[in-house]
Design an enzyme around this catalytic site. Structure first.
Site, short mmCIF file in Angstrom:
data_model
loop_
_atom_site.label_atom_id
_atom_site.label_comp_id
_atom_site.label_asym_id
_atom_site.label_seq_id
_atom_site.Cartn_x
_atom_site.Cartn_y
_atom_site.Cartn_z
N CYS B 114 0.94 -1.57 -0.11
CA CYS B 114 0.07 -0.01 0.03
C CYS B 114 0.72 1.42 -0.02
O CYS B 114 0.16 2.40 -0.17
CB CYS B 114 -0.77 -0.11 1.38
SG CYS B 114 -1.56 -1.61 1.33
N HIS B 268 -3.94 6.37 0.74
CA HIS B 268 -4.01 5.01 0.02
C HIS B 268 -5.69 4.54 0.67
O HIS B 268 -6.17 4.78 1.57
CB HIS B 268 -3.24 3.75 0.92
CG HIS B 268 -3.54 2.65 0.69
ND1 HIS B 268 -3.74 1.96 -0.21
CD2 HIS B 268 -4.01 1.57 1.89
CE1 HIS B 268 -4.22 0.63 -0.28
NE2 HIS B 268 -4.20 0.54 1.22
N ASN B 298 -9.96 -2.00 -2.42
CA ASN B 298 -8.52 -1.86 -2.16
C ASN B 298 -7.78 -2.43 -3.32
O ASN B 298 -7.59 -3.71 -3.16
CB ASN B 298 -8.43 -2.27 -0.75
CG ASN B 298 -6.96 -1.98 -0.18
OD1 ASN B 298 -6.09 -1.83 -1.09
ND2 ASN B 298 -6.75 -2.07 0.89
#
Lengths: 82, 343
Positions: B114, B268, B298
């Site tokens: 991430c 993020h 995600n």
């Protein structure tokens, strides 16, 4: 932090009617308590009381009062005075 | 010369996993509950034979087709992935050939999740501003869904597959004071390694049948389950509550900016519920905090470039805007930078 404030925050988090949760309520018996609620519980404790309680600590707590004790231990002195 | 971010394109595989489909697997969930807990409506899932390299080729091809650059312009390619095609060779080397890049092009993979896009920008800036490269492709590509057990809702509801291709190029400085990319703040804490991990498939816990000699006699030492993603969501959340406010303060301090100087904050895109909590905790104005994950979930290192592209398409970014980028997650690893929007 006092018990009334803590219980009110729990009622709001679990979206249950007033008087459902008491100091001696067993956490795992709270309607809606599950691994899915841990994120919400952590967010509530951070937002309302400015404390971050590790997951392992939450899981070791049996009753609401146990969790309140953990929050009290972790409260910063400034927060205690406020 | 200074490095600027010139173009972004991204690619999502066509197969959709939406919330009603998830509820068939997990009947105690509802589509509304998944939406409210994650901010995600659907994720894209790579086909069995569709690898990170395939997603990357699609994303970079879109970049070439957009006219932003040609294959022969690229003199450095870096691929951020944790789901590479092979242990070796480097997937970026495969991409050099498949994309028709010149053989004088540098290419490397780097393994971050991430936080990876921030680190990619940092390395691209370093390569350009030390005269080592002029057009750097920073490609992020993941197929995390191949690591996910179908019944593990804690990760299945969150992650989707994607690739993003970002072009970083050398350009004469527009004005002397504000860099187009940077400064940077980085951070690492390997104590969190166990909380977001694929334990098997590497050298520590090889999968069955993968052994020197390959005989059955040592099968007991080998894990029979395929590589599987494990995430301790509450611990990851606690980490972000600790790390991200300091990271935001750190980049403000290093860049010499206050929140008033930042036109858009792009974090993020981990989980919208967590992002909103972080936003309120840090007291970032909601109208300048961008979230774009409902259509793809995600996507690990691709979330920031995807959100930037969507913000640009939506008219939320104009040339000269100052953008704060914040990456954090698996490792633990985190990083932050500032962009001066140049598209």
């Amino acid at each position: 932090m006092n018990a009334t404030q803590f219980l009110a925050a729990l009622h709001e988090l679990f979206d249950v009617s007033a008087g459902t949760i008491h100091k001696d309520s067993v956490l795992q018996d709270i309607p809606g308590w599950s691994s899915m609620t841990f994120i919400g519980l952590i967010a509530m404790l951070d937002e309302e009381f400015g404390v971050r309680i590790a997951l392992g600590t939450i899981l070791r707590c049996h009753t609401v009062e146990d969790l309140m004790d953990e929050v009290a231990v972790n409260l910063a002195p400034a927060k205690m005075a406020a | 010369m200074q490095a600027i971010l010139k173009a972004i394109e991204y690619y999502l595989p066509p197969q959709v996993l939406d919330n009603p489909q998830l509820c068939v697997i997990a009947p105690n969930w509802s589509p509304q509950k998944i939406q409210s807990k994650t901010g995600i409506q659907e994720r894209r899932i790579s086909e069995e034979e569709e690898l990170s390299s395939d997603l990357a080729v699609k994303a970079v091809t879109k970049l070439f087709e957009s006219g932003a650059c040609k294959p022969e312009d690229i003199d450095y390619l870096m691929l951020c992935t944790q789901s590479p095609d092979y242990f070796l060779p480097t997937t970026a080397c495969l991409l050099q050939h498949r994309l028709g890049l010149r053989t004088s092009c540098g290419a490397l993979d780097f393994n971050l999740g991430c936080s990876g896009f921030i680190y990619g920008l940092g390395m691209a800036k370093g390569l350009i501003e030390t005269g080592q490269a002029t057009n750097v492709l920073v490609v992020t590509a993941e197929t995390y869904t191949k690591f996910i057990t179908p019944t593990d809702m804690s990760v299945r509801a969150l992650f989707g597959d994607a690739s993003a291709a970002t072009l970083i190029s050398a350009q004469e400085p527009l004005d002397g004071n504000v860099p187009a990319i940077g400064p940077f703040v980085y951070g690492t804490d390997g104590r969190g390694a166990k909380n977001l991990i694929v334990q098997t498939g590497g050298m520590r816990k090889p999968v069955a049948g993968f052994a020197s000699g390959g005989g059955d006699e040592d099968a007991d030492e080998h894990v029979l389950t395929p590589p599987t993603l494990y995430m301790n969501g509450p611990e990851i959340f606690l980490f972000t509550l600790d790390a991200v406010p300091d990271l935001v303060a750190g980049i403000c301090n290093r860049a010499g900016v206050t929140f008033d100087d930042v036109d858009l904050f792009v974090f993020h895109q981990a989980n919208e519920y967590m992002l909103r909590h972080l936003r309120d905790k840090i007291e970032i104005p909601p109208e300048r905090f961008y979230v774009s994950m409902s259509h793809c979930g995600n996507t690990v290192s691709s979330t920031i470039p995807i959100a930037l592209k969507e913000a640009h398409k939506a008219g939320r970014l104009k040339t000269g805007d100052r953008v704060m980028l914040i990456g954090f997650g698996v490792g633990y690893s985190w990083g932050a930078t500032m962009l001066r929007w140049a598209m």
